[in-house]
Design a protein around this motif. Structure first.
Motif, PDB file in Angstrom:
ATOM      1  N   GLU A 153      49.724  97.737  39.614  1.00 56.90           N
ATOM      2  CA  GLU A 153      48.938  97.245  40.744  1.00 56.90           C
ATOM      3  C   GLU A 153      47.822  98.221  41.084  1.00 56.90           C
ATOM      4  O   GLU A 153      48.026  99.440  41.045  1.00 56.90           O
ATOM      5  N   ASN A 154      46.665  97.674  41.410  1.00 52.16           N
ATOM      6  CA  ASN A 154      45.556  98.442  41.962  1.00 52.16           C
ATOM      7  C   ASN A 154      45.263  97.844  43.336  1.00 52.16           C
ATOM      8  O   ASN A 154      44.514  96.883  43.469  1.00 52.16           O
ATOM      9  N   THR A 155      45.919  98.414  44.357  1.00 54.47           N
ATOM     10  CA  THR A 155      45.833  97.825  45.695  1.00 54.47           C
ATOM     11  C   THR A 155      44.429  97.939  46.286  1.00 54.47           C
ATOM     12  O   THR A 155      44.057  97.146  47.161  1.00 54.47           O
ATOM     13  N   TYR A 156      43.646  98.913  45.804  1.00 50.53           N
ATOM     14  CA  TYR A 156      42.260  99.019  46.294  1.00 50.53           C
ATOM     15  C   TYR A 156      41.479  97.744  45.982  1.00 50.53           C
ATOM     16  O   TYR A 156      40.732  97.237  46.829  1.00 50.53           O
ATOM     17  N   LEU A 157      41.663  97.218  44.761  1.00 46.99           N
ATOM     18  CA  LEU A 157      40.964  95.994  44.380  1.00 46.99           C
ATOM     19  C   LEU A 157      41.390  94.827  45.270  1.00 46.99           C
ATOM     20  O   LEU A 157      40.568  94.004  45.682  1.00 46.99           O
ATOM     21  N   ARG A 158      42.673  94.764  45.571  1.00 46.87           N
ATOM     22  CA  ARG A 158      43.173  93.667  46.408  1.00 46.87           C
ATOM     23  C   ARG A 158      42.609  93.760  47.822  1.00 46.87           C
ATOM     24  O   ARG A 158      42.132  92.755  48.376  1.00 46.87           O
ATOM     25  N   GLU A 159      42.639  94.965  48.399  1.00 41.40           N
ATOM     26  CA  GLU A 159      42.172  95.130  49.779  1.00 41.40           C
ATOM     27  C   GLU A 159      40.675  94.845  49.878  1.00 41.40           C
ATOM     28  O   GLU A 159      40.219  94.217  50.847  1.00 41.40           O
ATOM     29  N   ARG A 160      39.896  95.302  48.888  1.00 41.73           N
ATOM     30  CA  ARG A 160      38.469  95.054  48.933  1.00 41.73           C
ATOM     31  C   ARG A 160      38.173  93.558  48.824  1.00 41.73           C
ATOM     32  O   ARG A 160      37.311  93.022  49.532  1.00 41.73           O
TER      33      ARG A 160
ATOM     34  N   PRO B   7      42.541  93.060  24.775  1.00 43.43           N
ATOM     35  CA  PRO B   7      42.910  94.347  24.160  1.00 43.43           C
ATOM     36  C   PRO B   7      44.189  94.892  24.773  1.00 43.43           C
ATOM     37  O   PRO B   7      44.161  95.762  25.649  1.00 43.43           O
ATOM     38  N   VAL B   8      45.332  94.381  24.319  1.00 41.80           N
ATOM     39  CA  VAL B   8      46.605  94.697  24.958  1.00 41.80           C
ATOM     40  C   VAL B   8      47.025  96.141  24.762  1.00 41.80           C
ATOM     41  O   VAL B   8      47.953  96.623  25.411  1.00 41.80           O
ATOM     42  N   GLY B   9      46.353  96.869  23.859  1.00 44.00           N
ATOM     43  CA  GLY B   9      46.685  98.277  23.667  1.00 44.00           C
ATOM     44  C   GLY B   9      46.035  99.198  24.671  1.00 44.00           C
ATOM     45  O   GLY B   9      46.341 100.389  24.724  1.00 44.00           O
ATOM     46  N   GLU B  10      45.131  98.674  25.500  1.00 46.34           N
ATOM     47  CA  GLU B  10      44.457  99.493  26.497  1.00 46.34           C
ATOM     48  C   GLU B  10      45.415  99.867  27.625  1.00 46.34           C
ATOM     49  O   GLU B  10      46.473  99.268  27.812  1.00 46.34           O
ATOM     50  N   SER B  11      45.013 100.876  28.412  1.00 50.32           N
ATOM     51  CA  SER B  11      45.793 101.238  29.593  1.00 50.32           C
ATOM     52  C   SER B  11      45.709 100.097  30.604  1.00 50.32           C
ATOM     53  O   SER B  11      44.739  99.323  30.608  1.00 50.32           O
ATOM     54  N   PRO B  12      46.706  99.971  31.489  1.00 47.21           N
ATOM     55  CA  PRO B  12      46.649  98.896  32.486  1.00 47.21           C
ATOM     56  C   PRO B  12      45.382  98.957  33.342  1.00 47.21           C
ATOM     57  O   PRO B  12      44.812  97.914  33.671  1.00 47.21           O
ATOM     58  N   TYR B  13      44.929 100.156  33.688  1.00 51.13           N
ATOM     59  CA  TYR B  13      43.706 100.282  34.495  1.00 51.13           C
ATOM     60  C   TYR B  13      42.511  99.687  33.759  1.00 51.13           C
ATOM     61  O   TYR B  13      41.738  98.907  34.331  1.00 51.13           O
ATOM     62  N   ASN B  14      42.354 100.055  32.487  1.00 53.78           N
ATOM     63  CA  ASN B  14      41.236  99.527  31.702  1.00 53.78           C
ATOM     64  C   ASN B  14      41.371  98.026  31.465  1.00 53.78           C
ATOM     65  O   ASN B  14      40.379  97.299  31.427  1.00 53.78           O
ATOM     66  N   MET B  15      42.617  97.572  31.299  1.00 52.79           N
ATOM     67  CA  MET B  15      42.824  96.150  31.072  1.00 52.79           C
ATOM     68  C   MET B  15      42.403  95.335  32.298  1.00 52.79           C
ATOM     69  O   MET B  15      41.780  94.276  32.165  1.00 52.79           O
ATOM     70  N   LEU B  16      42.712  95.838  33.488  1.00 51.48           N
ATOM     71  CA  LEU B  16      42.273  95.162  34.712  1.00 51.48           C
ATOM     72  C   LEU B  16      40.748  95.099  34.762  1.00 51.48           C
ATOM     73  O   LEU B  16      40.171  94.061  35.123  1.00 51.48           O
ATOM     74  N   GLN B  17      40.110  96.189  34.406  1.00 47.45           N
ATOM     75  CA  GLN B  17      38.648  96.204  34.409  1.00 47.45           C
ATOM     76  C   GLN B  17      38.079  95.143  33.472  1.00 47.45           C
ATOM     77  O   GLN B  17      37.129  94.424  33.820  1.00 47.45           O
ATOM     78  N   GLN B  18      38.659  95.043  32.273  1.00 41.41           N
ATOM     79  CA  GLN B  18      38.122  94.096  31.296  1.00 41.41           C
ATOM     80  C   GLN B  18      38.379  92.652  31.725  1.00 41.41           C
ATOM     81  O   GLN B  18      37.541  91.771  31.501  1.00 41.41           O
ATOM     82  N   VAL B  19      39.542  92.401  32.323  1.00 46.67           N
ATOM     83  CA  VAL B  19      39.818  91.052  32.822  1.00 46.67           C
ATOM     84  C   VAL B  19      38.828  90.702  33.932  1.00 46.67           C
ATOM     85  O   VAL B  19      38.261  89.593  33.966  1.00 46.67           O
ATOM     86  N   ASN B  20      38.600  91.639  34.848  1.00 46.77           N
ATOM     87  CA  ASN B  20      37.667  91.372  35.946  1.00 46.77           C
ATOM     88  C   ASN B  20      36.240  91.199  35.444  1.00 46.77           C
ATOM     89  O   ASN B  20      35.478  90.383  35.986  1.00 46.77           O
TER      90      ASN B  20
END
Length: 275
Positions: free
Chosen positions: A14-21, A134-147
């Protein structure tokens, strides 16, 4: 999307900053405000909103506005990381047509299927499936790419949570790629076939040429109890094996295929018991 959460999968991220923003921006949108992203949305950093520096004829504005253009004025909101847009005569800049400026942004969960390389964005009224993730990426990077992907298609969603599922795809080697070995070395197996008695009919293997030559020699010499596949003995037939070799220069290895003559059309010889 089918699948089930299993203990062996990564824990949800979870990246709660993204949710709150996203919730803060949505609250302003529900009040009728038009917002513009201060960061490029297509790199996963900004919100799925028009990007301020794409506005034609953008120039510095007069206080309290930061920028202005032919169609209106922009005031930066630090809490949102975005600009409030005040239009002139109800018009908006060209290029904003793909955005539904009245639709509040929604924080959403994304379900990652690593086997299929899929990301399923779960929204209240539908699902959006993204492929070749790119499922091999870190979860943080994966969230960025999805967004970034959601923003590029002007979808009013911000992914803030990742979950993983195990799909029901049957794997060729569920316990890992098997290996065949003799007393001198081992090689990875690309395929094999045995008869009911455990005799070797077909073998595909990849590895260094010297190792493959050694295993081939063991098979051609019909040496029993000297060849093992995944720890279990394999018995060569008392017959000739046809073989093909392929060099894999990109991997510094060779692939060898051996097939017993009785398994090939027209290769059966008088006196052989099986075909």
């Amino acid at each position: 999307m089918t699948g089930k959460i299993l203990p062996g999968l990564p824990t949800p991220f979870e990246n709660t900053y993204l949710r709150e923003r996203a919730l803060k921006v949505a609250a302003r949108q529900k009040q009728g405000h038009i917002l513009v992203s201060g960061a490029r949305p297509d790199n996963g950093q900004g919100l799925p909103l028009p990007y301020i520096h794409d506005v034609p004829g953008l120039r510095r504005g007069s206080y309290p506005y930061d920028y202005e253009c032919e169609w209106g004025r922009f005031k930066y909101e630090y809490e949102l990381g975005s600009y409030l847009f005040t239009p002139n005569n109800g018009q908006v800049p060209p290029g904003w047509e793909p955005y539904d400026l009245q639709a509040p942004i929604q924080p959403v969960t994304v379900v990652i299927d690593r086997a299929r390389r899929l990301a399923t964005v779960k929204t209240p009224d539908r699902e959006i499936v993204l492929r070749d993730v790119p499922v091999g990426e870190s979860p943080y990077n994966m969230l960025q790419q999805v967004n970034a992907t959601l923003a590029q298609s002007c979808q009013p969603f911000v992914a803030w949570r990742l979950e993983w599922v195990s799909s029901e795809i049957g794997r060729l080697w569920p316990e890992g790629v098997p290996q065949i070995h003799n007393e001198h070395g081992s090689a990875y197996v690309t395929g094999y076939a045995l008869d009911e008695a455990g005799n070797l009919i077909y073998l595909g293997m990849v590895g260094h040429k010297t190792v493959l030559e050694s295993i081939r020699a063991t098979i051609q010499a019909r040496q029993r109890k000297k060849l093992f596949l995944q720890g279990r003995p394999v018995y060569p037939l008392a017959t000739h094996y046809c073989q093909t070799w392929q060099h894999l220069p990109d991997y510094g290895a060779y692939h060898a295929t051996l097939i017993a003559d009785p398994a090939l059309p027209g290769k059966w010889q008088p006196g052989e018991d099986v075909a």
